[in-house]
Design a protein around this motif. Structure first.
Motif, PDB file in Angstrom:
ATOM      1  N   LEU A  38       0.836  -1.207   0.000  1.00 49.17           N
ATOM      2  CA  LEU A  38       0.000   0.000   0.000  1.00 49.17           C
ATOM      3  C   LEU A  38       0.870   1.257   0.000  1.00 49.17           C
ATOM      4  O   LEU A  38       0.643   2.181  -0.787  1.00 49.17           O
ATOM      5  CB  LEU A  38      -0.918  -0.018   1.228  1.00 49.17           C
ATOM      6  N   CYS A  39       1.882   1.277   0.854  1.00 47.15           N
ATOM      7  CA  CYS A  39       2.763   2.454   0.906  1.00 47.15           C
ATOM      8  C   CYS A  39       3.573   2.608  -0.373  1.00 47.15           C
ATOM      9  O   CYS A  39       3.805   3.733  -0.829  1.00 47.15           O
ATOM     10  CB  CYS A  39       3.677   2.365   2.124  1.00 47.15           C
ATOM     11  N   THR A  40       3.963   1.501  -0.982  1.00 48.55           N
ATOM     12  CA  THR A  40       4.686   1.573  -2.254  1.00 48.55           C
ATOM     13  C   THR A  40       3.806   2.212  -3.323  1.00 48.55           C
ATOM     14  O   THR A  40       4.230   3.131  -4.022  1.00 48.55           O
ATOM     15  CB  THR A  40       5.134   0.164  -2.698  1.00 48.55           C
ATOM     16  N   ALA A  41       2.566   1.734  -3.441  1.00 49.84           N
ATOM     17  CA  ALA A  41       1.635   2.308  -4.427  1.00 49.84           C
ATOM     18  C   ALA A  41       1.396   3.777  -4.136  1.00 49.84           C
ATOM     19  O   ALA A  41       1.279   4.598  -5.053  1.00 49.84           O
ATOM     20  CB  ALA A  41       0.321   1.530  -4.405  1.00 49.84           C
ATOM     21  N   THR A  42       1.344   4.121  -2.880  1.00 53.77           N
ATOM     22  CA  THR A  42       1.116   5.506  -2.463  1.00 53.77           C
ATOM     23  C   THR A  42       2.317   6.384  -2.837  1.00 53.77           C
ATOM     24  O   THR A  42       2.141   7.507  -3.306  1.00 53.77           O
ATOM     25  CB  THR A  42       0.851   5.540  -0.943  1.00 53.77           C
ATOM     26  N   LEU A  43       3.520   5.873  -2.631  1.00 44.26           N
ATOM     27  CA  LEU A  43       4.717   6.643  -2.975  1.00 44.26           C
ATOM     28  C   LEU A  43       4.820   6.877  -4.477  1.00 44.26           C
ATOM     29  O   LEU A  43       5.245   7.946  -4.909  1.00 44.26           O
ATOM     30  CB  LEU A  43       5.972   5.925  -2.475  1.00 44.26           C
ATOM     31  N   VAL A  44       4.440   5.900  -5.264  1.00 43.40           N
ATOM     32  CA  VAL A  44       4.476   6.069  -6.716  1.00 43.40           C
ATOM     33  C   VAL A  44       3.475   7.130  -7.141  1.00 43.40           C
ATOM     34  O   VAL A  44       3.756   7.957  -8.005  1.00 43.40           O
ATOM     35  CB  VAL A  44       4.197   4.726  -7.435  1.00 43.40           C
ATOM     36  N   ARG A  45       2.314   7.130  -6.523  1.00 44.44           N
ATOM     37  CA  ARG A  45       1.287   8.129  -6.850  1.00 44.44           C
ATOM     38  C   ARG A  45       1.790   9.523  -6.510  1.00 44.44           C
ATOM     39  O   ARG A  45       1.660  10.440  -7.301  1.00 44.44           O
ATOM     40  CB  ARG A  45       0.003   7.796  -6.103  1.00 44.44           C
ATOM     41  N   GLY A  46       2.306   9.720  -5.314  1.00 44.89           N
ATOM     42  CA  GLY A  46       3.049  10.920  -4.970  1.00 44.89           C
ATOM     43  C   GLY A  46       2.292  12.188  -4.629  1.00 44.89           C
ATOM     44  O   GLY A  46       2.907  13.235  -4.522  1.00 44.89           O
ATOM     45  N   ASP A  47       0.983  12.128  -4.412  1.00 44.99           N
ATOM     46  CA  ASP A  47       0.282  13.326  -3.942  1.00 44.99           C
ATOM     47  C   ASP A  47       0.781  13.686  -2.547  1.00 44.99           C
ATOM     48  O   ASP A  47       1.197  12.809  -1.791  1.00 44.99           O
ATOM     49  CB  ASP A  47      -1.229  13.091  -3.874  1.00 44.99           C
ATOM     50  N   GLU A  48       0.700  14.949  -2.202  1.00 45.69           N
ATOM     51  CA  GLU A  48       1.167  15.399  -0.887  1.00 45.69           C
ATOM     52  C   GLU A  48       0.469  14.643   0.245  1.00 45.69           C
ATOM     53  O   GLU A  48       1.104  14.211   1.194  1.00 45.69           O
ATOM     54  CB  GLU A  48       0.941  16.913  -0.729  1.00 45.69           C
ATOM     55  N   LYS A  49      -0.843  14.438   0.132  1.00 47.73           N
ATOM     56  CA  LYS A  49      -1.572  13.717   1.183  1.00 47.73           C
ATOM     57  C   LYS A  49      -1.084  12.267   1.274  1.00 47.73           C
ATOM     58  O   LYS A  49      -1.063  11.681   2.350  1.00 47.73           O
ATOM     59  CB  LYS A  49      -3.075  13.772   0.958  1.00 47.73           C
ATOM     60  N   ASP A  50      -0.674  11.695   0.146  1.00 46.84           N
ATOM     61  CA  ASP A  50      -0.156  10.330   0.144  1.00 46.84           C
ATOM     62  C   ASP A  50       1.185  10.254   0.867  1.00 46.84           C
ATOM     63  O   ASP A  50       1.445   9.308   1.611  1.00 46.84           O
ATOM     64  CB  ASP A  50       0.013   9.819  -1.289  1.00 46.84           C
ATOM     65  N   LEU A  51       2.027  11.244   0.648  1.00 47.44           N
ATOM     66  CA  LEU A  51       3.328  11.261   1.310  1.00 47.44           C
ATOM     67  C   LEU A  51       3.158  11.441   2.811  1.00 47.44           C
ATOM     68  O   LEU A  51       3.868  10.823   3.610  1.00 47.44           O
ATOM     69  CB  LEU A  51       4.207  12.357   0.721  1.00 47.44           C
ATOM     70  N   GLU A  52       2.194  12.263   3.222  1.00 54.98           N
ATOM     71  CA  GLU A  52       1.903  12.445   4.648  1.00 54.98           C
ATOM     72  C   GLU A  52       1.425  11.138   5.270  1.00 54.98           C
ATOM     73  O   GLU A  52       1.764  10.822   6.410  1.00 54.98           O
ATOM     74  CB  GLU A  52       0.857  13.540   4.844  1.00 54.98           C
ATOM     75  N   PHE A  53       0.632  10.378   4.525  1.00 55.57           N
ATOM     76  CA  PHE A  53       0.137   9.086   4.980  1.00 55.57           C
ATOM     77  C   PHE A  53       1.305   8.145   5.277  1.00 55.57           C
ATOM     78  O   PHE A  53       1.393   7.552   6.356  1.00 55.57           O
ATOM     79  CB  PHE A  53      -0.794   8.501   3.906  1.00 55.57           C
ATOM     80  N   VAL A  54       2.230   8.016   4.333  1.00 56.06           N
ATOM     81  CA  VAL A  54       3.383   7.127   4.521  1.00 56.06           C
ATOM     82  C   VAL A  54       4.245   7.633   5.664  1.00 56.06           C
ATOM     83  O   VAL A  54       4.680   6.850   6.527  1.00 56.06           O
ATOM     84  CB  VAL A  54       4.200   6.977   3.218  1.00 56.06           C
ATOM     85  N   ASP A  55       4.505   8.943   5.714  1.00 60.71           N
ATOM     86  CA  ASP A  55       5.310   9.507   6.804  1.00 60.71           C
ATOM     87  C   ASP A  55       4.702   9.178   8.168  1.00 60.71           C
ATOM     88  O   ASP A  55       5.412   8.819   9.103  1.00 60.71           O
ATOM     89  CB  ASP A  55       5.428  11.025   6.667  1.00 60.71           C
ATOM     90  N   ALA A  56       3.382   9.292   8.278  1.00 61.66           N
ATOM     91  CA  ALA A  56       2.713   9.015   9.552  1.00 61.66           C
ATOM     92  C   ALA A  56       2.911   7.565   9.975  1.00 61.66           C
ATOM     93  O   ALA A  56       3.158   7.273  11.155  1.00 61.66           O
ATOM     94  CB  ALA A  56       1.222   9.336   9.442  1.00 61.66           C
ATOM     95  N   LEU A  57       2.840   6.640   9.019  1.00 59.95           N
ATOM     96  CA  LEU A  57       3.015   5.221   9.340  1.00 59.95           C
ATOM     97  C   LEU A  57       4.462   4.902   9.705  1.00 59.95           C
ATOM     98  O   LEU A  57       4.721   4.105  10.616  1.00 59.95           O
ATOM     99  CB  LEU A  57       2.557   4.353   8.178  1.00 59.95           C
ATOM    100  N   VAL A  58       5.417   5.529   9.012  1.00 60.67           N
ATOM    101  CA  VAL A  58       6.832   5.318   9.329  1.00 60.67           C
ATOM    102  C   VAL A  58       7.127   5.890  10.718  1.00 60.67           C
ATOM    103  O   VAL A  58       7.747   5.230  11.553  1.00 60.67           O
ATOM    104  CB  VAL A  58       7.748   5.939   8.252  1.00 60.67           C
TER     105      VAL A  58
END
Length: 187
Positions: A123-143
């Motif tokens: 999920l985070c990989t797909a999110t990083l490829v998409r690259g919207d700001e909200k997506d990056l915040e999502f991954v950052d929060a989980l990390v």
């Protein structure tokens, strides 16, 4: 969003499509792996659930049906405060082998609705490829919460079937310093 709300969404999506099983591909798929109490608020604040029928016609008939019945501004949206975007399995850029790593989430109810949710790292990989700001915040929060380890995330990104440029951007977004990415054998 809470897990119980995702479960209700799954029930409604399977009812709308008259199929027992769906795939949750958007950020709220994280609720298949973690209870909402374990997750940072930034990881569950979306009001949009991305659901793909497991098998759909070439014209996306079932995804369109989900949109019509449960989508933005639908009665479902008005009643629940969140909505479903019907998508196709190919909407997200998914890493090789994602199908074998999905997490099953069964909702209570008479129709036996079942969702396959993307594995957190996929999920985070797909999110990083998409690259919207909200997506990056999502991954950052989980990390930051310690729920996602950037090292396997980089390994998965390295094996994406995308252009070198997109792959390198996803790796950089995974949050590891470039000197680590260059020096570690990830595959």
């Amino acid at each position: 969003m809470k897990r119980r709300e995702l479960e209700e969404t799954i029930r409604q999506a399977t009812r709308a499509t008259e199929r027992r099983e769906v795939l949750v591909v958007g950020s709220l798929a994280i609720l298949g792996s973690y209870d909402d109490a374990q997750l940072p608020e930034r990881a569950t604040h979306s009001e949009e659930v991305n659901i793909a029928p497991i098998a759909d016609a070439a014209d996306y008939t079932l995804a369109t049906l989900i949109d019509a019945k449960l989508g933005e501004w639908s009665q479902f949206h008005m009643d629940h405060g969140f909505y479903v975007e019907g998508v196709n399995v190919t909407t997200a850029v998914l890493p090789n082998g994602w199908e074998t790593r999905t997490v099953q989430l069964a909702s209570d109810g008479p129709n036996g609705a079942l969702a396959r949710c993307l594995d957190p790292h996929d999920l985070c990989t797909a999110t990083l490829v998409r690259g919207d700001e909200k997506d990056l915040e999502f991954v950052d929060a989980l990390v930051e919460a310690g729920l996602i380890d950037p090292v396997p995330l980089v390994r998965i990104c390295k094996n994406l079937s995308v252009t070198d440029t997109r792959r390198n951007i996803a790796i950089q977004r995974a949050g590891l310093p470039p000197w680590i990415v260059r020096r570690r054998p990830w595959s």
